[in-house]
Every structure is written in C-alpha cells, then in structure tokens.
Write a protein that holds these residues in place. Sequence first.
Motif, short mmCIF file in Angstrom:
data_model
loop_
_atom_site.label_atom_id
_atom_site.label_comp_id
_atom_site.label_asym_id
_atom_site.label_seq_id
_atom_site.Cartn_x
_atom_site.Cartn_y
_atom_site.Cartn_z
N HIS A 48 0.74 -0.42 0.06
CA HIS A 48 -0.20 0.03 0.01
C HIS A 48 0.82 1.00 0.07
O HIS A 48 2.27 1.26 -0.23
CB HIS A 48 -0.58 -0.11 0.87
N ASP A 49 0.25 2.93 -0.22
CA ASP A 49 0.51 4.05 -0.13
C ASP A 49 1.96 3.54 -1.15
O ASP A 49 3.60 4.15 -1.23
CB ASP A 49 1.84 3.85 1.30
N ALA A 50 1.74 4.01 -2.01
CA ALA A 50 2.86 3.75 -3.09
C ALA A 50 2.74 5.06 -3.97
O ALA A 50 1.93 5.71 -4.26
CB ALA A 50 2.58 3.19 -4.72
N ARG A 51 3.85 6.16 -4.28
CA ARG A 51 4.57 7.35 -4.22
C ARG A 51 5.84 7.43 -4.50
O ARG A 51 6.90 6.56 -4.69
CB ARG A 51 4.69 8.33 -2.84
N ILE A 52 5.72 8.10 -5.28
CA ILE A 52 6.97 8.84 -5.75
C ILE A 52 7.32 9.86 -5.31
O ILE A 52 6.12 11.50 -5.33
CB ILE A 52 7.07 9.24 -7.23
N VAL A 53 8.63 10.46 -4.77
CA VAL A 53 8.88 11.75 -4.09
C VAL A 53 10.34 11.68 -3.91
O VAL A 53 10.81 11.55 -4.74
CB VAL A 53 8.81 10.86 -2.61
N PRO A 54 10.97 13.39 -3.89
CA PRO A 54 12.19 14.19 -3.77
C PRO A 54 13.03 12.78 -3.70
O PRO A 54 12.87 12.16 -1.61
CB PRO A 54 11.90 14.73 -3.12
N TYR A 55 14.35 12.72 -4.23
CA TYR A 55 14.97 11.16 -3.20
C TYR A 55 15.79 11.70 -2.05
O TYR A 55 16.37 13.51 -2.28
CB TYR A 55 15.96 11.30 -4.17
N ALA A 56 15.65 10.88 -0.71
CA ALA A 56 15.80 11.88 0.51
C ALA A 56 16.44 10.75 1.12
O ALA A 56 15.70 9.88 0.70
CB ALA A 56 15.27 12.80 1.26
N PRO A 57 16.61 10.86 1.97
CA PRO A 57 17.23 9.95 3.03
C PRO A 57 15.95 10.41 3.97
O PRO A 57 15.33 9.94 4.30
CB PRO A 57 18.09 10.87 4.46
N PHE A 58 15.37 8.68 4.72
CA PHE A 58 14.32 8.41 5.51
C PHE A 58 14.42 7.79 6.78
O PHE A 58 15.47 7.10 6.71
CB PHE A 58 13.14 7.64 4.65
N GLU A 59 13.89 7.74 7.82
CA GLU A 59 14.26 6.97 8.79
C GLU A 59 13.93 5.49 9.02
O GLU A 59 13.20 5.36 8.30
CB GLU A 59 13.12 7.95 10.23
N ILE A 60 14.71 5.03 10.22
CA ILE A 60 14.51 3.38 9.85
C ILE A 60 15.18 3.37 11.09
O ILE A 60 16.19 3.28 11.65
CB ILE A 60 15.23 2.89 8.66
N SER A 61 14.13 2.48 11.91
CA SER A 61 13.74 1.79 13.24
C SER A 61 15.27 1.20 12.86
O SER A 61 15.54 0.54 13.27
CB SER A 61 12.97 0.75 14.24
N PRO A 62 16.56 1.43 14.52
CA PRO A 62 17.42 0.76 14.64
C PRO A 62 17.09 -0.69 15.09
O PRO A 62 17.92 -1.77 14.79
CB PRO A 62 18.36 1.41 16.68
N SER A 63 16.33 -1.45 15.29
CA SER A 63 15.60 -2.37 15.70
C SER A 63 15.11 -3.22 14.69
O SER A 63 14.54 -4.09 14.73
CB SER A 63 14.86 -2.76 16.26
N SER A 64 14.78 -2.37 13.60
CA SER A 64 14.49 -3.26 12.07
C SER A 64 15.33 -4.35 11.93
O SER A 64 16.37 -4.55 11.31
CB SER A 64 14.75 -2.18 10.83
N GLN A 65 14.27 -4.98 11.42
CA GLN A 65 14.57 -6.77 11.19
C GLN A 65 15.89 -7.09 10.11
O GLN A 65 16.88 -7.38 10.05
CB GLN A 65 13.76 -7.54 10.93
N VAL A 66 15.88 -6.03 9.26
CA VAL A 66 16.73 -5.66 7.75
C VAL A 66 18.65 -5.54 8.51
O VAL A 66 19.50 -5.80 8.45
CB VAL A 66 16.46 -4.83 6.80
N LEU A 67 18.09 -5.28 9.54
CA LEU A 67 19.67 -4.60 10.43
C LEU A 67 20.31 -5.87 10.55
O LEU A 67 21.28 -5.58 11.14
CB LEU A 67 19.79 -3.46 10.76
N HIS A 68 19.71 -6.81 11.18
CA HIS A 68 20.02 -7.99 12.63
C HIS A 68 19.82 -9.05 11.38
O HIS A 68 20.81 -9.98 11.90
CB HIS A 68 19.09 -7.87 13.52
N TYR A 69 18.94 -9.73 11.05
CA TYR A 69 19.03 -10.80 9.98
C TYR A 69 18.34 -10.28 8.64
O TYR A 69 19.10 -11.44 8.11
CB TYR A 69 17.32 -11.42 10.63
N GLY A 70 19.13 -9.48 7.43
CA GLY A 70 19.35 -9.89 6.39
C GLY A 70 18.23 -9.69 5.60
O GLY A 70 18.42 -9.49 4.05
N GLN A 71 17.49 -9.92 6.11
CA GLN A 71 16.23 -9.83 4.73
C GLN A 71 16.17 -8.37 4.00
O GLN A 71 15.47 -7.59 4.21
CB GLN A 71 14.17 -9.73 5.17
#
Length: 359
Positions: free
Chosen positions: A44-67
């Motif tokens: 959901h929430d498909a969007r095109i926006v200006p290229y910019a950094p975005f926030e991500i939680s320090p506990s996001s699973q990608v950072l720990h388990y690599g999905q």
Amino acid sequence: MTQQIQITKSQNLKEKPEVAGIPFGSYFTDHMFLMDYSAEMGWHDARIVPYAPFEISPSSQVLHYGQSVFEGLKAYNVDGEVILFRPDENFKRLNRSLERMSMPKVDEEFALDALYELLKIEHDWVPDGEGQSLYVRPFVFANEPYLGVRPAKSYRMMIVLSPVAGYYGAQLNPTSIYVEDDYVRAVRGGVGEAKFAGNYASSYAAQQKANDLGYEQVLWLDGVHQEYIEEVGSMNIFFVRDGELITPQLNGSILPGITRKSLITLAEDLGYTVREERIHISDVEKGIKDGSISEVFGAGTAAVVAPVGIMNIHGTDYRVNNNEIGKVTQELYDNLTGIQTKKQEDKHGWVYDVTATVK
C-alpha cells in the motif's frame, strides 16, 4: 493491485552530472519510488517522492537478520526515447528472490507501471552518451522493529535511479579474474540463485583478496567440491570451446542472469551451438593451454559483456586470446547492445518503449 501512485515532485532539482566522470552508482536522480507492506494491508501507499534519506528503526529486522533483495536493470536514451530491456524478467526474478527469502511478492505489472511513471518524471536523467545509461535499482527490505528470529511482518519496496557510464569504463577492454580456492559463494539449497543482498556482502573478502593480488574479479567454484565453475563476482560466465559456447548449467546456487539468458538466445540465433553443462576447472585450464578454449567472457546487467584476458588458476596466470577481445565476444556484445539501443531488429520483443507504455 488497483492502488494509485501518489506523486510529489521535488522543488530543488539537482544539477545533472557529467556521467563519464562519476563512479558507477554514486549519483542519484531527483525522485524515488516507495511502497510499504504490512500483514494487515498488504502492499500500500505507493508514491513517488523527492530522493532523500528516510528514518528507519534501529531494531528493523533488515539490520539484524538481513531480509533484503534487489534487482538491477538499465534505461537507455535512444533518440530521445526512454528504452528498457526485458524489465518484466527483472520483476519476475525479484519475486523469485522474495519468495526464497520468505518476503511478500509484489504485483509485477504494478511494479512495472511504477517504474514507467518514475522514468516518465526522470526522463531527462537518461544519458545519451556512448555506453551510458540510467541504472535502475528496485529493492525490498524488512523494516519491522522486532528482534525475534522470524520473517518480518512489514517491508518497504523502493526504486532509485543512477546515471552511469560503462561498468568498466567506455571501452570493452579485457578484464582479469582470479579463481577462488578458499572461499565459496553459495551451495545448492542455499540462496545463491536469489538476488539476496547477503550474497554480495559475503563475497567481499574474496574480492578484496583478488584485488590485492592485482585481479579485477573473482571466479567462484562450487561450494561442495570446489572444482566446478559457477560464476564471476558480478556476472555469469561463458567460454568459447571449439567454436561452441558453453556456460555453467543453473544448479540452484548460480544466479539466473537475464543477460545470460539473452545471450544464449542471441548466440543460437547467430548459429552457435550453446551448451549448459557442468564445467570442471581443470578442463578450463587444459582448454586454455591447448587452445580449444579460445575466448572467455562474463555477462551481466552492469557490465553487459566483459571479455576475460587473464585467468589465474591455482596460482598460475593464463592469457586468453592473447588478452584481446575475441570475435564471438565482440559479436554477441554488438548484437545485444544493438538491440538494447534499437540499432538493430528486436526479433524477440525484448525492448520496452517507456514513453509508449506509460498509462
């Protein structure tokens, strides 16, 4: 999927760079595509926006388990038209990678439409210089803030764009590869056939080793016997043997490259016999020595076709075709890039005209 793509255009457009002077994949366009997934809402929430950094939680699973999985393809500027080469195959492969990593698949048609809309906005970023293109990077990663070991319940898909020159520069110059004897890339039953981010991180030690020894790429052997050819660090690999084209057969640990698939078809169109088989490193060494293997080249989206001039096998350097580009390599490169840039007939319907396809 019936959702609409919301578009927010940047009010601060960047200066277009001189593409020939920037490193591959280091400069990005004004806009990017994003879409989110939750177990309750799906994509959901498909969007095109200006290229910019975005926030991500320090506990996001990608950072720990690599999905995290990704794709790579290119858009070309052909007389002012924006052209893509077999983008449907990239989104099919993206879904295969997502399935392997226990991640939710995307609607392939919608993902293509999203890419078309992004390219419609960013069409001025597609360079028209010789060998230049706009590199397209779709990727999906887990962003649920949770440290339990299980597949995440929330994800983000993104597409970013980067103007690039040729991966190895403007010229089709022979590269050097080092056959890796210690590290392995993947094993059958693992994730070698998925375009999984961790496959690339795990290759860095061997790549650095090869670079320190003076070679540009690593050639991987199988993960069980370490005797059979698999692929090069960023490419599939081909050999010209007694006038025939041979390449390692897909076995579950080799990435099924779209350039690989295309070159097999083109080679057969040109009358070459193509064999996909299990290739022993000692047979390659013997073939280079006795001249039955006359050419070696890598094939991938970033490099397209990369002739191999030097192969280091078990510590010994072997020159392939006198470290020059071979006839078959050049012919396949010319035919593939000719189709990609509409300089020759596209008999297989591989070329997509973005301008004509955007709804």
